[in-house]
Design a protein around this motif. Structure first.
Motif, PDB file in Angstrom:
ATOM      1  N   PRO A   1      13.740  11.145  -6.899  1.00 34.98           N
ATOM      2  CA  PRO A   1      14.180   9.941  -6.157  1.00 34.98           C
ATOM      3  C   PRO A   1      15.070  10.224  -4.953  1.00 34.98           C
ATOM      4  CG  PRO A   1      14.311   9.554  -8.512  1.00 34.98           C
ATOM      5  CD  PRO A   1      13.975  11.006  -8.347  1.00 34.98           C
ATOM      6  N   ASP A   2      15.881  11.278  -4.985  1.00 29.72           N
ATOM      7  CA  ASP A   2      16.771  11.492  -3.838  1.00 29.72           C
ATOM      8  C   ASP A   2      16.053  12.022  -2.590  1.00 29.72           C
ATOM      9  OD1 ASP A   2      16.307  14.080  -4.549  1.00 29.72           O
ATOM     10  OD2 ASP A   2      18.380  14.579  -5.065  1.00 29.72           O
ATOM     11  N   LEU A   3      14.745  12.224  -2.677  1.00 33.35           N
ATOM     12  CA  LEU A   3      14.004  12.635  -1.468  1.00 33.35           C
ATOM     13  C   LEU A   3      14.033  11.522  -0.425  1.00 33.35           C
ATOM     14  CD1 LEU A   3      10.804  14.384  -2.884  1.00 33.35           C
ATOM     15  CD2 LEU A   3      12.811  15.469  -1.852  1.00 33.35           C
ATOM     16  N   ASN A   4      14.032  10.272  -0.921  1.00 26.15           N
ATOM     17  CA  ASN A   4      14.088   9.122  -0.013  1.00 26.15           C
ATOM     18  C   ASN A   4      13.056   9.195   1.107  1.00 26.15           C
ATOM     19  OD1 ASN A   4      16.088   7.397  -1.059  1.00 26.15           O
ATOM     20  ND2 ASN A   4      17.643   8.929  -0.470  1.00 26.15           N
ATOM     21  N   LEU A   5      11.853   9.592   0.776  1.00 25.97           N
ATOM     22  CA  LEU A   5      10.805   9.641   1.807  1.00 25.97           C
ATOM     23  C   LEU A   5      10.482   8.214   2.235  1.00 25.97           C
ATOM     24  CD1 LEU A   5       8.442  12.251   0.143  1.00 25.97           C
ATOM     25  CD2 LEU A   5      10.047  12.657   2.013  1.00 25.97           C
ATOM     26  N   GLN A   6      10.187   8.088   3.497  1.00 25.70           N
ATOM     27  CA  GLN A   6       9.860   6.764   4.012  1.00 25.70           C
ATOM     28  C   GLN A   6       8.524   6.300   3.456  1.00 25.70           C
ATOM     29  OE1 GLN A   6       9.553   6.521   8.277  1.00 25.70           O
ATOM     30  NE2 GLN A   6       9.320   4.306   8.154  1.00 25.70           N
ATOM     31  N   ILE A   7       8.461   5.081   2.958  1.00 26.72           N
ATOM     32  CA  ILE A   7       7.186   4.549   2.481  1.00 26.72           C
ATOM     33  C   ILE A   7       6.822   3.302   3.268  1.00 26.72           C
ATOM     34  CG2 ILE A   7       7.430   5.527   0.167  1.00 26.72           C
ATOM     35  CD1 ILE A   7       7.952   2.620  -0.777  1.00 26.72           C
ATOM     36  N   GLY A   8       5.530   3.049   3.354  1.00 29.37           N
ATOM     37  CA  GLY A   8       5.055   1.942   4.173  1.00 29.37           C
ATOM     38  C   GLY A   8       5.254   0.618   3.459  1.00 29.37           C
ATOM     39  N   ASP A   9       5.477  -0.470   4.221  1.00 30.87           N
ATOM     40  CA  ASP A   9       5.495  -1.761   3.526  1.00 30.87           C
ATOM     41  C   ASP A   9       4.098  -2.361   3.588  1.00 30.87           C
ATOM     42  OD1 ASP A   9       5.239  -3.732   5.658  1.00 30.87           O
ATOM     43  OD2 ASP A   9       7.270  -3.135   6.248  1.00 30.87           O
ATOM     44  N   ILE A  10       3.856  -3.289   2.669  1.00 27.72           N
ATOM     45  CA  ILE A  10       2.489  -3.763   2.451  1.00 27.72           C
ATOM     46  C   ILE A  10       1.918  -4.451   3.686  1.00 27.72           C
ATOM     47  CG2 ILE A  10       1.145  -5.460   1.116  1.00 27.72           C
ATOM     48  CD1 ILE A  10       3.118  -4.326  -1.245  1.00 27.72           C
ATOM     49  N   VAL A  11       2.764  -5.177   4.416  1.00 24.62           N
ATOM     50  CA  VAL A  11       2.294  -5.848   5.626  1.00 24.62           C
ATOM     51  C   VAL A  11       1.801  -4.810   6.642  1.00 24.62           C
ATOM     52  CG1 VAL A  11       2.895  -7.457   7.469  1.00 24.62           C
ATOM     53  CG2 VAL A  11       3.976  -7.677   5.229  1.00 24.62           C
ATOM     54  N   GLU A  12       2.605  -3.756   6.803  1.00 19.26           N
ATOM     55  CA  GLU A  12       2.228  -2.719   7.769  1.00 19.26           C
ATOM     56  C   GLU A  12       0.923  -2.033   7.386  1.00 19.26           C
ATOM     57  OE1 GLU A  12       5.497  -0.047   8.092  1.00 19.26           O
ATOM     58  OE2 GLU A  12       6.333  -1.146   9.780  1.00 19.26           O
ATOM     59  N   GLN A  13       0.713  -1.856   6.087  1.00 20.97           N
ATOM     60  CA  GLN A  13      -0.478  -1.139   5.640  1.00 20.97           C
ATOM     61  C   GLN A  13      -1.762  -1.855   6.026  1.00 20.97           C
ATOM     62  OE1 GLN A  13      -0.742   1.835   4.515  1.00 20.97           O
ATOM     63  NE2 GLN A  13       1.459   2.159   4.472  1.00 20.97           N
ATOM     64  N   THR A  14      -1.700  -3.179   6.177  1.00 21.06           N
ATOM     65  CA  THR A  14      -2.913  -3.913   6.506  1.00 21.06           C
ATOM     66  C   THR A  14      -3.257  -3.782   7.987  1.00 21.06           C
ATOM     67  OG1 THR A  14      -1.668  -5.929   6.881  1.00 21.06           O
ATOM     68  CG2 THR A  14      -2.551  -5.609   4.665  1.00 21.06           C
ATOM     69  N   GLN A  15      -2.270  -3.323   8.785  1.00 23.28           N
ATOM     70  CA  GLN A  15      -2.566  -3.130  10.209  1.00 23.28           C
ATOM     71  C   GLN A  15      -3.305  -1.821  10.386  1.00 23.28           C
ATOM     72  OE1 GLN A  15       1.126  -3.312  12.318  1.00 23.28           O
ATOM     73  NE2 GLN A  15       1.639  -5.292  11.428  1.00 23.28           N
ATOM     74  N   LYS A  16      -4.343  -1.884  11.159  1.00 21.25           N
ATOM     75  CA  LYS A  16      -5.193  -0.713  11.307  1.00 21.25           C
ATOM     76  C   LYS A  16      -4.431   0.462  11.933  1.00 21.25           C
ATOM     77  CE  LYS A  16     -10.131  -0.368  12.171  1.00 21.25           C
ATOM     78  NZ  LYS A  16     -10.392   0.928  12.047  1.00 21.25           N
ATOM     79  N   GLY A  17      -4.673   1.622  11.445  1.00 23.29           N
ATOM     80  CA  GLY A  17      -4.100   2.817  12.052  1.00 23.29           C
ATOM     81  C   GLY A  17      -2.624   3.026  11.773  1.00 23.29           C
ATOM     82  N   ARG A  18      -2.107   2.368  10.773  1.00 23.64           N
ATOM     83  CA  ARG A  18      -0.691   2.497  10.456  1.00 23.64           C
ATOM     84  C   ARG A  18      -0.475   3.732   9.579  1.00 23.64           C
ATOM     85  NH1 ARG A  18       3.380  -0.529  12.968  1.00 23.64           N
ATOM     86  NH2 ARG A  18       5.077   0.803  12.310  1.00 23.64           N
ATOM     87  N   HIS A  19       0.419   4.584   9.995  1.00 20.71           N
ATOM     88  CA  HIS A  19       0.724   5.762   9.193  1.00 20.71           C
ATOM     89  C   HIS A  19       2.223   5.837   9.018  1.00 20.71           C
ATOM     90  CE1 HIS A  19      -3.332   7.441   9.563  1.00 20.71           C
ATOM     91  NE2 HIS A  19      -3.299   6.853  10.745  1.00 20.71           N
ATOM     92  N   THR A  20       2.642   5.813   7.782  1.00 19.45           N
ATOM     93  CA  THR A  20       4.082   5.848   7.543  1.00 19.45           C
ATOM     94  C   THR A  20       4.612   7.266   7.696  1.00 19.45           C
ATOM     95  OG1 THR A  20       3.812   3.978   6.088  1.00 19.45           O
ATOM     96  CG2 THR A  20       5.879   5.190   5.917  1.00 19.45           C
ATOM     97  N   THR A  21       3.985   8.213   7.013  1.00 13.52           N
ATOM     98  CA  THR A  21       4.364   9.608   7.181  1.00 13.52           C
ATOM     99  C   THR A  21       3.645  10.116   8.419  1.00 13.52           C
ATOM    100  OG1 THR A  21       4.515   9.817   4.782  1.00 13.52           O
ATOM    101  CG2 THR A  21       4.375  11.874   6.041  1.00 13.52           C
ATOM    102  N   SER A  22       4.403  10.623   9.396  1.00 11.31           N
ATOM    103  CA  SER A  22       3.742  10.993  10.654  1.00 11.31           C
ATOM    104  C   SER A  22       3.638  12.503  10.847  1.00 11.31           C
ATOM    105  CB  SER A  22       4.473  10.367  11.836  1.00 11.31           C
ATOM    106  OG  SER A  22       5.818  10.781  11.833  1.00 11.31           O
ATOM    107  N   THR A  23       4.358  13.280  10.081  1.00 10.54           N
ATOM    108  CA  THR A  23       4.345  14.734  10.230  1.00 10.54           C
ATOM    109  C   THR A  23       4.316  15.379   8.858  1.00 10.54           C
ATOM    110  OG1 THR A  23       5.845  14.397  12.086  1.00 10.54           O
ATOM    111  CG2 THR A  23       5.545  16.657  11.355  1.00 10.54           C
TER     112      THR A  23
END
Ligand code: GTP
Ligand code: MG
Ligand code: ZN
Length: 386
Positions: free
Chosen positions: A274-296
């Motif tokens: 849990p302490d990694l705190n990686l960024q995760i996408g929210d559900i609204v963003e996921q429905t938008q085409k081409g959305r990538h939460t992790t970029s690298t």
């Protein structure tokens, strides 16, 4: 923290002489045109491929020289090298962890050029030697990567006309799908399996978002891979199902976690630690085409031992880095039948008296696995629709 000074690989004390040597012509490569039409490609392409694009101009092609230090036998000597592992590529910099701290490192030009030609650039997971290059106010600011160790394994794909090595020196690829949001794409799993096996990496198939599996999609897909002998697991980052199994899978190994965007790769790693705190996408963003939460792609050391590379999601995976004739080798269930094909060079696509096709008809090979093979053979570059 003060940088370590006791690096055993440091070449201190060795005498050398300076030598001017010409750049070899075959290290040059034509200037590449930017391919704006493929803008729809994964976020990762922009972070890595464009940033490290070689821009060799014709200027001074014949006269370019560099100074190197050589020993009596003419071997190149490099002073004060430190070793580390590349944990991320950010723009022109590789972030290198030497065990004490993270060093932003540039890649030595000549190495970069040569690696590009060999399709072997510095990437996450590479073991490198670097030289400390810049100091400001007594603090060492950055390094220059001088050597890249031969890779034990690598996960590769083609990104436009370049070969992109997603991660190097990896034991296993945890290929993640979700039962819903987004729907599972077994063909993409098959592509990741081929890319993994071709790079010397063991595939593990993970079905996430089991809490959303009202339609019962998860189990039959996993079963396809279980019968082939691949390790599978079902999980949910929401309920915690399967997280202990995932910990067991990751423990003490070097892994890459890969799959479509939004399937929950980063969420699963947050569940593991849990302490990694990686960024995760929210559900609204996921429905938008081409959305990538992790970029690298980023290498993460796990407290339970081992490390894992979290990667940005993909829509498709271009496996044209794998020779066409090699694809069949990575379909385990084809192997007992291939010797019975009428033609020794049978590609199992259009030929008559193909034992692989006969095995599909006899129910010995899953029809979608066979279809996956044909798609990879005929269109290795892949499309988003599969
Ligand atoms: N219901 C449910 N939602 C989940 C689960 N795992 C992740 N999610 C949600 O799915 C969305 C995407 O999760 P991420 O972890 O960002 O997905 P990712 O695979 O890392 O995505 P990229 O970084 O874009 O490749 C988030 O809204 C998460 O909360 C799960 O097991 N069940
Ligand atoms: Mg992510
Ligand atoms: Zn055949």
């Amino acid at each position: 923290m003060a940088p370590r000074k006791d690096n055993p690989k440091a070449g201190k004390g060795r005498k050398g002489r300076k030598l001017r040597v010409p750049f070899r012509r075959n290290r040059q490569q034509p200037r590449r045109e930017k391919d704006w039409t493929s803008k729809a490609h994964e976020a990762e392409d922009f972070h890595i491929d464009d940033a490290l694009e070689e821009r060799v101009t014709p200027k001074g092609d014949l006269s370019r020289q560099r100074t190197i230090i050589v020993d009596d036998e003419g071997n190149e000597l490099i002073e004060d090298l430190r070793s580390g592992v590349v944990v991320a590529m950010r723009g022109l910099f590789a972030e290198v962890d030497d065990g004490d701290r993270i060093w932003p490192c540039t890649v030595r030009r000549i190495l970069r050029t040569r690696r590009t030609e060999e399709r072997h650039r510095v990437t996450v997971g590479d073991q490198v030697d670097f030289r400390v290059a810049k100091e400001a106010e007594g603090v060492v600011q950055e390094g220059v990567i001088e050597r890249v160790a031969d890779r034990k394994s690598q996960l590769r794909r083609r990104a436009r006309r370049r070969v992109h090595t997603i991660a190097a020196n990896i034991d296993q690829a945890v290929i993640v799908s979700s039962t819903a949001e987004p729907d599972p794409k077994p063909h993409l799993i098959d592509r990741y399996i081929v890319a993994s096996l071709a790079g010397g990496i063991t595939p593990v198939v993970c079905m996430n978002k089991m809490d959303l599996d009202d339609r019962g999609f998860g189990a039959p897909i996993l079963e396809r891979y279980e019968v082939l002998g691949y390790r599978t697991l079902s999980s949910s980052a929401v309920t915690g199902e399967g997280v202990d199994v995932l910990k067991e899978v990751l423990k003490g190994k070097s892994s890459v976690i890969a799959g479509q965007s939004g399937v929950g790769k980063s969420s699963l790693l947050n569940a593991v630690q849990p302490d990694l705190n990686l960024q995760i996408g929210d559900i609204v963003e996921q429905t938008q085409k081409g959305r990538h939460t992790t970029s690298t792609a980023t290498l993460i050391r796990l407290r339970l031992g081992g490390y894992v590379v979290d990667t940005p999601g993909v829509k498709s995976l271009d496996i044209s880095t794998v020779e066409k004739g090699e694809i069949e080798v990575h379909f385990l269930e084809f192997q007992p039948h291939i010797p019975d094909c009428k033609f020794p060079d049978c590609t199992h696509t259009h030929e008559t008296d193909c034992a692989v096709k006969a095995a599909v008809e006899a129910g010995l090979i899953h029809p979608e696995r066979y279809e996956s093979y044909v798609r990879m053979f005929e269109e290795p570059w892949g499309t988003e629709n599969w």
